[in-house]
Design an enzyme around this catalytic site. Structure first.
Site, PDB file in Angstrom:
ATOM      1  N   ASN A   1      70.565  61.684  35.041  1.00 14.50           N
ATOM      2  CA  ASN A   1      69.270  61.154  35.447  1.00 14.50           C
ATOM      3  C   ASN A   1      68.401  62.302  35.942  1.00 14.50           C
ATOM      4  O   ASN A   1      68.818  63.464  35.920  1.00 14.50           O
ATOM      5  CB  ASN A   1      69.438  60.064  36.516  1.00 14.50           C
TER       6      ASN A   1
ATOM      7  N   ASP B   1      75.587  54.869  37.025  1.00 12.93           N
ATOM      8  CA  ASP B   1      76.252  53.567  37.138  1.00 12.93           C
ATOM      9  C   ASP B   1      77.390  53.409  36.147  1.00 12.93           C
ATOM     10  O   ASP B   1      78.341  52.668  36.402  1.00 12.93           O
ATOM     11  CB  ASP B   1      75.237  52.443  36.928  1.00 12.93           C
TER      12      ASP B   1
ATOM     13  N   LYS C   1      83.045  67.789  19.714  1.00  8.62           N
ATOM     14  CA  LYS C   1      81.639  67.462  19.511  1.00  8.62           C
ATOM     15  C   LYS C   1      81.475  66.430  18.399  1.00  8.62           C
ATOM     16  O   LYS C   1      82.042  66.562  17.309  1.00  8.62           O
ATOM     17  CB  LYS C   1      80.857  68.727  19.155  1.00  8.62           C
TER      18      LYS C   1
ATOM     19  N   PRO D   1      82.881  54.036  39.676  1.00  7.22           N
ATOM     20  CA  PRO D   1      83.193  53.539  41.014  1.00  7.22           C
ATOM     21  C   PRO D   1      81.944  53.500  41.876  1.00  7.22           C
ATOM     22  O   PRO D   1      81.044  54.343  41.731  1.00  7.22           O
ATOM     23  CB  PRO D   1      84.202  54.572  41.543  1.00  7.22           C
ATOM     24  N   ASP D   2      81.860  52.531  42.765  1.00  6.65           N
ATOM     25  CA  ASP D   2      80.727  52.385  43.677  1.00  6.65           C
ATOM     26  C   ASP D   2      81.080  53.102  44.974  1.00  6.65           C
ATOM     27  O   ASP D   2      81.785  52.564  45.830  1.00  6.65           O
ATOM     28  CB  ASP D   2      80.448  50.906  43.932  1.00  6.65           C
ATOM     29  N   ILE D   3      80.600  54.329  45.113  1.00  3.73           N
ATOM     30  CA  ILE D   3      80.999  55.171  46.241  1.00  3.73           C
ATOM     31  C   ILE D   3      80.465  54.618  47.554  1.00  3.73           C
ATOM     32  O   ILE D   3      81.183  54.547  48.559  1.00  3.73           O
ATOM     33  CB  ILE D   3      80.516  56.609  46.016  1.00  3.73           C
TER      34      ILE D   3
ATOM     35  N   PHE E   1      71.003  55.145  49.768  1.00  4.84           N
ATOM     36  CA  PHE E   1      69.650  55.302  49.228  1.00  4.84           C
ATOM     37  C   PHE E   1      69.450  54.274  48.118  1.00  4.84           C
ATOM     38  O   PHE E   1      70.394  53.950  47.396  1.00  4.84           O
ATOM     39  CB  PHE E   1      69.453  56.712  48.676  1.00  4.84           C
TER      40      PHE E   1
ATOM     41  N   LYS F   1      70.487  45.231  48.392  1.00  9.30           N
ATOM     42  CA  LYS F   1      71.510  46.266  48.187  1.00  9.30           C
ATOM     43  C   LYS F   1      72.254  46.568  49.478  1.00  9.30           C
ATOM     44  O   LYS F   1      73.479  46.719  49.483  1.00  9.30           O
ATOM     45  CB  LYS F   1      70.861  47.544  47.639  1.00  9.30           C
TER      46      LYS F   1
END
Length: 397
Positions: A208, A276, A286, A303-305, A323, A337
């Protein structure tokens, strides 16, 4: 905290010298006594009269002023203060300090002092990154000189990069920490920052636009308040801060493992923009465009840290800050959230392209807690970091 403390402020020559006026004002608001020393180059940007009016103090400029030497010689002036602050610290001043030169009042004071010295570097990005300046910086730090900044951003010369003098709240926080143990002394704070890179094959990845600027600024602001910071960062554009434990990672799984290894912590700030999903069928070699059609990528959740740490039953940090980067319904989405992840605070910001926040030098955030939503004015990311660090210190007190 600064009541009755004596600060000798050396103002170097650079456009950032205008910030020294605000620094003097804010130091005096906190009860400090400020004695300004204005270099010849500094007087090209601010006047002795303005510094004298704000500091309510005599201004010192000339090494060979007979009156000044009779009233308070430069040796005594260099040792009467609790702390010497150089803001802005130009490349020339840093070079003089590192080389032990003493050809004007400022450099003589710095060579003659036996007190602590804090510098706030300010210069063009090319000058800051030049090997000579970096050698001088290393020498000064080896000599025990404290450093705050510089920050990254737009410069008066029209270039962009590291070299901007730290913001006044950051400098004051560093002065506080220099004169005391700091409000976060003895506290371990974990900070995550930057993006994660999820491999498609050995040469391609999903990522991102996070630059890592806000997370880096937060880590520096916490360290300035005396915290022992562990900084876990993905492949960010911004160089990691110095004088703290830095763990560099690539993927979300790597970041989770680094976070787990850094426990326990008194507080954790999850500023990283973690992907995500990852590619479950990432190639070992490649992927070729061979006419066989588009590659079929299979995605799996990362994983959702934030949720993992927030929902720990053992060794959970006292304060967990997440955040929320949103493009619509900022408050509603960020509030949901916080409840879903079970963290204590969420720092929410609108990262729609038109805001210029993601990858930019400024931020506009709303702090969401069980007390509700508190919107802060748009400010530099360094100022956001200093404000958030101060709130964290209050929460951990």
């Amino acid at each position: 905290m600064l009541e009755n403390k004596h600060i000798l402020l050396i103002v170097g020559g650079g456009i950032a010298a205008f910030k020294s006026l605000d620094l003097v004002r804010r130091l005096r608001e906190r009860g400090a006594q400020v004695t300004p020393v204005l270099t010849k180059a500094g007087s090209e940007f601010v006047t002795p009269l303005s510094l004298a009016a704000l500091s309510a103090s005599k201004i010192y400029q000339d090494l060979f002023n007979l009156t000044d030497e009779a009233e308070m010689g430069h040796i005594e002036l260099s040792r009467a203060a609790d702390l010497i602050v150089v803001a802005p610290a130009t490349a020339d001043l840093m070079a003089k300090m590192a080389g032990g030169h003493a050809n004007d009042l400022a450099s003589t004071l710095l060579l003659a002092t036996d007190n602590r010295v804090l510098i706030a570097p300010s210069m063009n990005v090319r000058m800051w990154t030049h090997p000579a300046t970096q050698r001088n910086l290393a020498t000064l730090q080896d000599d025990g000189v404290l450093v705050v900044g510089p920050n990254e951003g737009d410069m008066a010369c029209g270039e962009y990069g590291p070299g901007r003098m730290a913001e006044v709240p950051e400098i004051i926080a560093s002065i506080d920490a220099s004169l005391t143990d700091g409000p976060l002394s003895g506290k371990h704070v974990l900070v995550t920052s930057g993006p994660t890179h999820e491999s498609i094959d050995p040469v391609r990845y999903i990522a991102n636009r996070s630059s890592g600027a806000q997370g880096t600024a937060i880590a520096k602001a916490l360290a300035a308040l005396g915290a022992d910071v562990t900084f876990v960062t993905g492949p960010a554009d911004i160089a990691p801060p110095m004088d703290m434990t830095v763990v560099q990672v690539q993927t979300a799984q790597d970041m989770l493992e680094a976070v787990q290894a850094a426990r326990p912590a008194d507080a954790a700030v999850f500023a990283a923009a973690v992907a995500d999903w990852h590619v479950a069928n990432a190639g070992d070699s490649k992927i070729k465009k061979d006419g066989a059609g588009l590659p079929q990528l299979e995605f799996a959740e990362n994983p959702d840290i934030l949720a993992t740490v927030s929902q720990m039953t053992k060794d959970r940090p006292k304060l967990v800050v997440g955040f929320a980067a949103e493009t619509d319904d900022l408050i509603a989405n960020a509030t949901a959230k916080r409840l879903r992840k079970q963290c204590d605070w969420i720092v929410a910001n609108d990262v729609s392209p038109e805001t210029g926040i993601m990858g930019g030098s400024e931020n506009a955030v709303t702090l969401i807690s069980d007390q509700g939503a508190e919107s802060w004015p748009r400010m530099t990311k360094d100022a956001v970091a200093a404000t958030l660090a101060a709130r964290i210190a209050e929460a951990l007190a």
